[in-house]
Design an enzyme around this catalytic site. Structure first.
Site, PDB file in Angstrom:
ATOM      1  N   LYS A  45       0.845  -1.196   0.000  1.00 15.24           N
ATOM      2  CA  LYS A  45       0.000   0.000   0.000  1.00 15.24           C
ATOM      3  C   LYS A  45       0.882   1.248   0.000  1.00 15.24           C
ATOM      4  CE  LYS A  45      -0.507   0.015   4.990  1.00 15.24           C
ATOM      5  NZ  LYS A  45      -0.299  -1.079   5.824  1.00 15.24           N
ATOM      6  N   GLY A  72      -7.791   7.836   1.494  1.00 13.74           N
ATOM      7  CA  GLY A  72      -6.952   8.975   1.878  1.00 13.74           C
ATOM      8  C   GLY A  72      -5.551   8.579   2.313  1.00 13.74           C
ATOM      9  N   ASN A  99       5.172   1.149  -3.031  1.00 16.70           N
ATOM     10  CA  ASN A  99       4.475   2.273  -3.673  1.00 16.70           C
ATOM     11  C   ASN A  99       4.633   3.495  -2.768  1.00 16.70           C
ATOM     12  OD1 ASN A  99       2.053   4.066  -3.924  1.00 16.70           O
ATOM     13  ND2 ASN A  99       1.539   2.686  -5.600  1.00 16.70           N
ATOM     14  N   ASN A 127       3.255   6.639  -6.904  1.00 17.98           N
ATOM     15  CA  ASN A 127       1.836   7.013  -7.020  1.00 17.98           C
ATOM     16  C   ASN A 127       1.778   8.526  -7.234  1.00 17.98           C
ATOM     17  OD1 ASN A 127      -0.848   7.595  -6.687  1.00 17.98           O
ATOM     18  ND2 ASN A 127      -1.009   6.779  -4.603  1.00 17.98           N
ATOM     19  N   CYS A 130      -1.409  12.117  -6.337  1.00 24.65           N
ATOM     20  CA  CYS A 130      -1.444  12.750  -5.017  1.00 24.65           C
ATOM     21  C   CYS A 130      -1.415  14.256  -5.193  1.00 24.65           C
ATOM     22  CB  CYS A 130      -0.211  12.362  -4.202  1.00 24.65           C
ATOM     23  SG  CYS A 130      -0.026  10.614  -3.982  1.00 24.65           S
ATOM     24  N   THR A 193      -7.312   4.910  -9.849  1.00 22.16           N
ATOM     25  CA  THR A 193      -8.780   4.988  -9.888  1.00 22.16           C
ATOM     26  C   THR A 193      -9.279   6.210 -10.671  1.00 22.16           C
ATOM     27  OG1 THR A 193      -8.696   6.083  -7.753  1.00 22.16           O
ATOM     28  CG2 THR A 193      -9.130   3.732  -7.726  1.00 22.16           C
ATOM     29  N   GLY A 217     -12.628  -1.348 -10.230  1.00 21.12           N
ATOM     30  CA  GLY A 217     -13.405  -2.547 -10.538  1.00 21.12           C
ATOM     31  C   GLY A 217     -13.778  -2.614 -12.017  1.00 21.12           C
ATOM     32  N   GLY A 244      -9.941  -3.161 -13.084  1.00 18.23           N
ATOM     33  CA  GLY A 244     -11.072  -4.063 -13.270  1.00 18.23           C
ATOM     34  C   GLY A 244     -10.727  -5.480 -13.657  1.00 18.23           C
ATOM     35  N   THR A 266      -9.292  -4.397  -6.996  1.00 18.71           N
ATOM     36  CA  THR A 266     -10.614  -4.692  -6.443  1.00 18.71           C
ATOM     37  C   THR A 266     -10.936  -6.196  -6.521  1.00 18.71           C
ATOM     38  OG1 THR A 266     -11.291  -2.477  -7.092  1.00 18.71           O
ATOM     39  CG2 THR A 266     -13.061  -4.023  -6.640  1.00 18.71           C
TER      40      THR A 266
HETATM   41  C1  FMN Z   1      -9.608   0.503  -1.451  1.00 20.15           C
HETATM   42  C2  FMN Z   1      -8.545   0.912  -2.434  1.00 20.15           C
HETATM   43  C3  FMN Z   1      -7.365   1.509  -1.970  1.00 20.15           C
HETATM   44  C4  FMN Z   1      -6.375   1.899  -2.875  1.00 20.15           C
HETATM   45  N1  FMN Z   1      -5.223   2.453  -2.404  1.00 20.15           N
HETATM   46  C5  FMN Z   1      -4.224   2.790  -3.276  1.00 20.15           C
HETATM   47  C6  FMN Z   1      -2.985   3.293  -2.794  1.00 20.15           C
HETATM   48  O1  FMN Z   1      -2.748   3.418  -1.583  1.00 20.15           O
HETATM   49  N2  FMN Z   1      -2.029   3.618  -3.717  1.00 20.15           N
HETATM   50  C7  FMN Z   1      -2.217   3.461  -5.065  1.00 20.15           C
HETATM   51  O2  FMN Z   1      -1.310   3.759  -5.853  1.00 20.15           O
HETATM   52  N3  FMN Z   1      -3.389   2.957  -5.536  1.00 20.15           N
HETATM   53  C8  FMN Z   1      -4.372   2.622  -4.680  1.00 20.15           C
HETATM   54  N4  FMN Z   1      -5.550   2.096  -5.162  1.00 20.15           N
HETATM   55  C9  FMN Z   1      -5.736   1.925  -6.617  1.00 20.15           C
HETATM   56  C10 FMN Z   1      -5.453   0.487  -7.059  1.00 20.15           C
HETATM   57  O3  FMN Z   1      -4.124   0.112  -6.798  1.00 20.15           O
HETATM   58  C11 FMN Z   1      -5.748   0.337  -8.583  1.00 20.15           C
HETATM   59  O4  FMN Z   1      -4.891   1.171  -9.321  1.00 20.15           O
HETATM   60  C12 FMN Z   1      -7.203   0.673  -8.928  1.00 20.15           C
HETATM   61  O5  FMN Z   1      -8.089   0.257  -7.910  1.00 20.15           O
HETATM   62  C13 FMN Z   1      -7.656   0.082 -10.250  1.00 20.15           C
HETATM   63  O6  FMN Z   1      -7.558  -1.312 -10.248  1.00 20.15           O
HETATM   64  P1  FMN Z   1      -8.799  -2.297  -9.893  1.00 20.15           P
HETATM   65  O7  FMN Z   1      -9.956  -1.874 -10.738  1.00 20.15           O
HETATM   66  O8  FMN Z   1      -8.284  -3.669 -10.193  1.00 20.15           O
HETATM   67  O9  FMN Z   1      -9.078  -2.108  -8.437  1.00 20.15           O
HETATM   68  C14 FMN Z   1      -6.573   1.699  -4.271  1.00 20.15           C
HETATM   69  C15 FMN Z   1      -7.756   1.111  -4.728  1.00 20.15           C
HETATM   70  C16 FMN Z   1      -8.734   0.703  -3.830  1.00 20.15           C
HETATM   71  C17 FMN Z   1      -9.984   0.039  -4.361  1.00 20.15           C
END
Ligand code: FMN
Length: 303
Positions: A45, A72, A99, A127, A130, A193, A217, A244, A266
């Site tokens: 994370k 956050g 990350n 990342n 931010c 996201t 997702g 997704g 997700t």
């Molecule tokens: C609950 C949650 C927390 C996330 N926290 C981070 C994070 O701390 N750092 C980061 O670079 N991306 C974070 N992401 C983004 C994911 O790493 C990913 O790029 C994004 O969810 C798209 O992929 P997915 O559709 O497979 O979830 C987070 C996503 C979710 C759902």
């Protein structure tokens, strides 16, 4: 036959399926479901210099074919990460990619420098979704110049492979990808996201405390596949597809669009061992299609 091992920017993985940052914690919650050593790579994370409590609840809500979150960047900070999370993750003989998230260019550079001296880290994912506190909160990743500043500062601060993780909340992802590559990124991961919002019509209040949040997702998969394809056609460094991915078919779609590897986010919440199942599914696809290696699939969309 059917080789699925990959080498992304010098990071050797037994398969191309990683777990995405923020969706796998530091792995402890998942060890009952699988051998963590079977994952291609674990992306921890986002870690910041100082501990962060994150945003107030509600921080997540389900939406059609996806979810919104506004966690956050809650984390214990780099010192605790190095002391507690990293030794745990290092046990599994699987590449650990850290990350990093900062509020200024200097914070990113400091984080990269700290991590460089620590054994057991295979790479740094940056990342850039931010807010840049010094520039009125504009996200680094929405501007090619700011993207280049962050990536080049990280590049100078470490010899570890640097992966730039791009935000989809931009008009032209190609410009950002090119800026990241020119500034020294060894690979690009995409996408983070997608900005979204949901309202409870009974209370007439937003479903998230911060009103807007990040959509993830299956709902974002077509956006992500399109962006990965655009980035693939723009840069020479490897692209890591995210967005997704729930099963092997989704992962193969990204690979055909140009991804050399993928991340599952997700999907881990639906099936804790999704990453391992997806790696097996990719191997089966290669065997069924009589392909020697996953390399034979990267970017092989027929247009
Ligand atoms: C609950 C949650 C927390 C996330 N926290 C981070 C994070 O701390 N750092 C980061 O670079 N991306 C974070 N992401 C983004 C994911 O790493 C990913 O790029 C994004 O969810 C798209 O992929 P997915 O559709 O497979 O979830 C987070 C996503 C979710 C759902």
């Amino acid at each position: 036959m059917a080789e699925i091992a990959v080498n992304i920017a010098g990071i050797k993985m037994k398969n191309p399926v990683m777990v995405a940052s923020g969706t796998f914690g530091s792995g402890k919650d998942y060890e009952d479901f699988m051998n963590l050593g079977d994952i291609g790579a674990i992306i921890a994370k986002s870690v910041t210099l100082k501990p962060r409590d994150g945003n107030p609840p509600p921080r997540i809500c389900e939406t059609p074919s996806g979810m919104l979150n506004t966690i956050g960047l809650q984390n214990s900070g780099i010192d605790i990460f190095i002391k507690e999370d990293l030794p745990y993750l290092s046990k599994f003989k699987v590449p650990v990619i850290v990350n990093i998230a900062g509020e200024s260019v200097d914070e990113y550079a400091q984080l990269a420098k700290r991590l460089s001296d620590i054994p057991g880290i295979s790479g740094i994912e940056v990342n850039i979704s931010c807010p840049n506190v010094k520039q009125g909160g504009m996200q680094f990743g929405v501007d090619p110049k700011l993207t280049a500043e962050v990536i080049s500062a990280v590049r100078k601060a470490t010899k570890l492979p640097v992966i730039a993780k791009l935000s989809p909340n931009v008009t032209d992802i190609k410009l950002i990808a090119k800026a990241a590559e020119t500034a020294g990124a060894d690979a690009i991961s995409a996408i983070n996201t997608v900005l979204g919002m949901a309202i409870d019509i009974n209370s007439r209040r937003p479903k998230l405390s911060m009103v807007v949040g990040g959509l993830s997702g299956p709902a974002i998969k077509p956006i992500a596949v399109r962006m990965v394809h655009e980035i693939y056609k723009t840069v020479k460094v490897p692209v890591i597809g995210i967005g997704g991915i729930m099963d092997a078919a989704d992962a193969i779609e990204f690979i055909l669009a140009g991804a050399s590897a993928v991340q599952v986010g997700t999907g881990n919440f639906v099936n804790p061992k999704a990453a391992v199942d997806i790696a097996e599914g990719i191997k089966k696809y290669l065997i069924a299609n009589k392909l020697e290696s996953i390399k034979d699939l990267v970017g092989k969309i027929k247009t």
